[in-house]
Design an enzyme around this catalytic site. Structure first.
Site, PDB file in Angstrom:
ATOM      1  CB  THR A   1      -0.965   0.031   1.206  1.00 21.30           C
ATOM      2  OG1 THR A   1      -0.191  -0.142   2.391  1.00 21.30           O
ATOM      3  CG2 THR A   1      -2.002  -1.064   1.122  1.00 21.30           C
TER       4      THR A   1
ATOM      5  CD  GLN B   1       9.247   3.938  -5.069  1.00 22.62           C
ATOM      6  OE1 GLN B   1       9.558   3.107  -5.903  1.00 22.62           O
ATOM      7  NE2 GLN B   1       9.364   5.225  -5.277  1.00 22.62           N
TER       8      GLN B   1
ATOM      9  CE  LYS C   1      -3.283   1.657   5.384  1.00 24.78           C
ATOM     10  NZ  LYS C   1      -2.055   2.081   4.695  1.00 24.78           N
TER      11      LYS C   1
ATOM     12  CB  ILE D   1      12.586  -3.092  -3.570  1.00 24.42           C
ATOM     13  CG1 ILE D   1      11.999  -4.156  -4.511  1.00 24.42           C
ATOM     14  CG2 ILE D   1      12.814  -1.761  -4.287  1.00 24.42           C
ATOM     15  CD1 ILE D   1      12.878  -4.528  -5.678  1.00 24.42           C
ATOM     16  CB  THR D   2      13.786  -2.135   1.726  1.00 24.94           C
ATOM     17  OG1 THR D   2      12.441  -2.569   1.614  1.00 24.94           O
ATOM     18  CG2 THR D   2      13.915  -1.069   2.808  1.00 24.94           C
ATOM     19  CD  GLU D   3      17.641   3.583  -1.538  1.00 24.97           C
ATOM     20  OE1 GLU D   3      18.800   3.462  -1.947  1.00 24.97           O
ATOM     21  OE2 GLU D   3      16.875   4.458  -1.936  1.00 24.97           O
TER      22      GLU D   3
ATOM     23  CD  GLU E   1      28.201  -0.251  -7.110  1.00 25.57           C
ATOM     24  OE1 GLU E   1      27.560   0.237  -8.053  1.00 25.57           O
ATOM     25  OE2 GLU E   1      27.818  -0.186  -5.938  1.00 25.57           O
TER      26      GLU E   1
ATOM     27  CG  HIS F   1      24.976   1.705  -4.728  1.00 25.09           C
ATOM     28  ND1 HIS F   1      25.391   1.160  -5.917  1.00 25.09           N
ATOM     29  CD2 HIS F   1      23.679   2.019  -4.890  1.00 25.09           C
ATOM     30  CE1 HIS F   1      24.371   1.141  -6.763  1.00 25.09           C
ATOM     31  NE2 HIS F   1      23.314   1.667  -6.166  1.00 25.09           N
TER      32      HIS F   1
END
Lengths: 379, 295
Positions: free
Chosen positions: B17, B20, B43, B96-98, B209, B248
């Protein structure tokens, strides 16, 4: 977030870790008074976050309070690797039997914390690591259960200790580990960790780096994390306040893009074609017009920037929002430096239309744009 | 068989909800991914993007069948969200969370290992099997089905490189981000193993990287196992100064460790073709393919 030695030691003292007696001084007179109070001989240490202060002359000794005042005065006027010394730690000189190295690091490969220790402390540990790697002992800690008593004992034993000293070193290592847990430290490092001639173990130096991503659960660092640190330039501080990932560099081409990897690749490509980037600026995913405008203004406000390269590969980010941000800056304060814009992806057509009508050319290929911005045509 | 995600994937979105979560649920469904339920504590009973929302993963599984999860919950709650998915037997779990604390990731990865679950991320754009399904936030249209497996530590750079491949007529089997954090679930070596055993993958692209040793470890693995499929690579951050985090959390050169040049050198030593700029990758892959056919 790196903590100063004196901050690290104050956390350590609360956990019962031995540190040398002493105090923090901001003026030469304060340094002298601390020496008077603790007596004996003292060491005066520059409080800076950069490494290598010893070699730079940031550590000096004082045998009398007046001498300590003079040494403190010298150190307090120093700038070490770009960082101005504002405070010195004045501490009693220890009766050293042996200098060890002990640290607890976040081990990326093994996804755990690992103890690194050595009986060759007091010198640059990276030098030991490259010349005598066998002199560094590595002991992995369980990611869930952490350091148990026997982990610490195994390390102390391998460092060559037995009896009371083994127990004393075990306690100190356990407490360093506790420090790493309580404060979410990605590094706790004592070098030298001193064995004194009367059989005690003392963290003569202590470095702590707190994991930035855990700051939300550490109200005790909230004020500290806002303070401008020497590691952050004023421009970086301003950009970060505005929610940008920003690193200042020494070239003349300002760079803005979305996504850390893409921006890094943009810097590399500018370099590859003979240009010199002035900064790394990542506006992140889904940046709106306002965010882009803020970033552009910060970049063009930098005196050393002569031209600007905006590189957007739109996914969550939308080209029309980026274009609106650029046009906004043009309208309000004007575009003060030549600008090359590369955009591709979500809402490209809308974005291009907005820039076209403002007389700004848009390129679609990153290579082409990087070549253009580094050519004498854009000046 | 498709790697990690495909037509068979039936995913739960944890944090459905939020902005994103909801936005990408729509895009994932449009791409063809089966999103069978959403979870947001408090929810339960609501609906988001036409997907039923539950309070817990367990409650969702009483009503529907699912075999994967994608997590969008805020960083402070991500560790437990991951454990909740693992407990329910969902596999893979894409995070996905950073900005998740390293200690939380460390504990979560240990939990996943104990339960045999695969974690993609955190701080990843996710996984896509072009033409089938995606569990992630990547724009679907830059990818195309084919035989090149792509693994990356970055999001937008992956899209950039995928679009070069697609434009050059080189399709992809599966593309995934291992994540930009110091501690991630899958690493390059894990992914190289998966691509090696995957019949639909005939070549691999690694997008590395600065920081850490994921690229060096991958190079060691390629050398030690005489990796049978051609590998090409790009490493971002040659222009990065030491000691600075480049966006990052994991992208930082510490001392002399983790430089782009060292990583590129190590890749070259083991026969990986390394691109100086990302746009060279399609050409390198084509050369490599031609060389393999000649042999």
């Amino acid at each position: 977030m790196k903590l100063f030695e004196y901050e690290s030691k104050s956390l350590a003292q609360n956990l019962g870790i031995n540190t040398p007696r002493g105090g923090l001084a901001s003026t030469p007179d304060e340094a002298r008074d601390i020496h008077k109070r603790i007596g004996g001989e003292v060491v005066v240490k520059a409080q800076v976050l950069v490494a290598g202060r010893g070699k730079a002359g940031g550590i000096k000794f004082g045998s009398k309070p007046d001498e300590t005042r003079d040494r403190a005065s010298e150190i307090l006027s120093m700038t070490i690797k770009g960082e101005r010394v504002k405070k010195v730690l004045v501490e009693q000189k220890l009766a050293i039997k042996k200098e060890l190295f002990g640290s607890i690091v976040l081990d990326r490969v093994n996804k755990c914390q690992t103890v690194l220790a050595s009986d060759q402390g007091g010198i640059d540990i990276e030098e030991v690591a490259s010349k005598n790697p066998e002199k560094i002992l590595r002991h992995r800690l369980d990611p869930v259960f952490g350091m148990r008593g026997f982990d610490a004992r195994q390390v102390a034993l391998k460092l060559g200790y037995g009896g009371q000293r083994l127990n004393a070193l075990t306690d100190l290592l356990s407490n360093l580990y506790r420090l790493s847990v309580i404060y979410d430290a990605e590094l706790v490092e004592s070098n030298p960790l001193v064995e004194t001639s009367d059989g005690k173990f003392v963290a003569a130096d202590l470095r702590v780096i707190v994991d930035d991503n855990s700051l939300f659960r550490h109200p005790e660092f909230q004020e500290r994390s806002k303070e401008a640190s020497a590691e952050v330039t004023p421009l970086e501080a301003k950009a970060r306040e505005n929610g940008l990932a920003f690193v200042e560099l020494d070239g003349d081409i300002g760079i803005m893009g979305n996504g850390a990897g893409l921006v890094m690749a943009t810097l590399d490509m500018v370099n590859h074609y003979g240009g010199k980037p002035a900064n790394f600026c990542d506006v992140g995913g889904g940046a709106d017009a306002e965010h882009v405008a803020t970033a552009l203004q910060i970049i063009q406000g930098d005196q050393k920037v002569h031209k600007i390269f905006i590189n957007i590969l739109a996914g969550i980010t939308r080209c029309d929002e980026v274009a609106k941000g650029i046009v906004e800056v043009k309208k309000v304060v004007g575009l003060k430096k030549p600008l090359v814009v590369r955009m591709q992806g979500t809402n490209f057509d809308e974005g291009k239309k907005i820039l076209d009508s403002a007389g700004i050319t848009t390129l679609e290929k990153m290579d082409e744009a990087a070549r253009l911005v580094t050519s004498p045509k854009v000046a | 068989m498709t790697l990690l995600v495909g037509k068979q994937t039936r995913a739960i979105v944890q944090g459905i909800t939020g902005n994103q979560g909801s936005f990408h649920t729509r895009l994932m469904r449009e791409y063809g991914t089966q999103i069978v339920a959403g979870v947001t504590p408090g929810k339960g009973g609501a609906s988001a993007q036409g997907v039923a929302v539950y309070d817990t993963v367990a409650a969702a599984l009483e009503r529907i069948d699912a075999n994967a999860s994608i997590i969008f919950v805020p960083a402070p709650f991500a560790k437990e969200a991951g454990m909740e998915a693992i407990d329910a037997g969902l596999n893979p779990v894409v995070i996905i969370t950073e900005m998740i604390p390293a200690r939380d990731s460390m504990v979560l990865m240990a939990y996943a290992k104990e339960h045999g679950a695969t974690i993609v991320g955190p701080n990843t754009p996710g996984v896509i099997t072009p033409g089938e399904a995606k569990l992630g936030i990547m724009p679907g249209d830059v990818f195309s089905p084919g035989g090149v497996g792509v693994a990356s530590r970055s999001g937008t750079l992956t899209y950039e490189i995928a679009s070069y491949l697609t434009r050059a007529g080189i399709g992809q089997s599966t593309c995934l981000g291992i994540g930009g954090d110091p501690i991630t679930g899958l690493n390059f070596v894990d992914v190289l193993k998966m691509f090696r055993d995957d019949k639909s993958t005939d070549a691999v692209v690694l997008i590395g990287e600065i920081g850490g040793s994921a690229e060096e470890d991958a190079a060691d693995f390629i050398e030690d196992t005489k990796y049978a499929k051609p590998v090409a690579a790009y490493v971002a951050g040659r222009a990065a100064p030491p000691g600075k985090r480049m966006g990052h959390a994991g992208a930082i050169i510490t001392g002399t460790e983790g430089t782009a040049d060292a990583k590129m050198k190590r890749f070259r030593e083991v026969g990986v073709r390394v691109a100086e700029v990302p746009s060279e990758l399609p050409r390198l892959l084509q050369q490599q393919k031609a060389a393999t056919i000649q042999q």
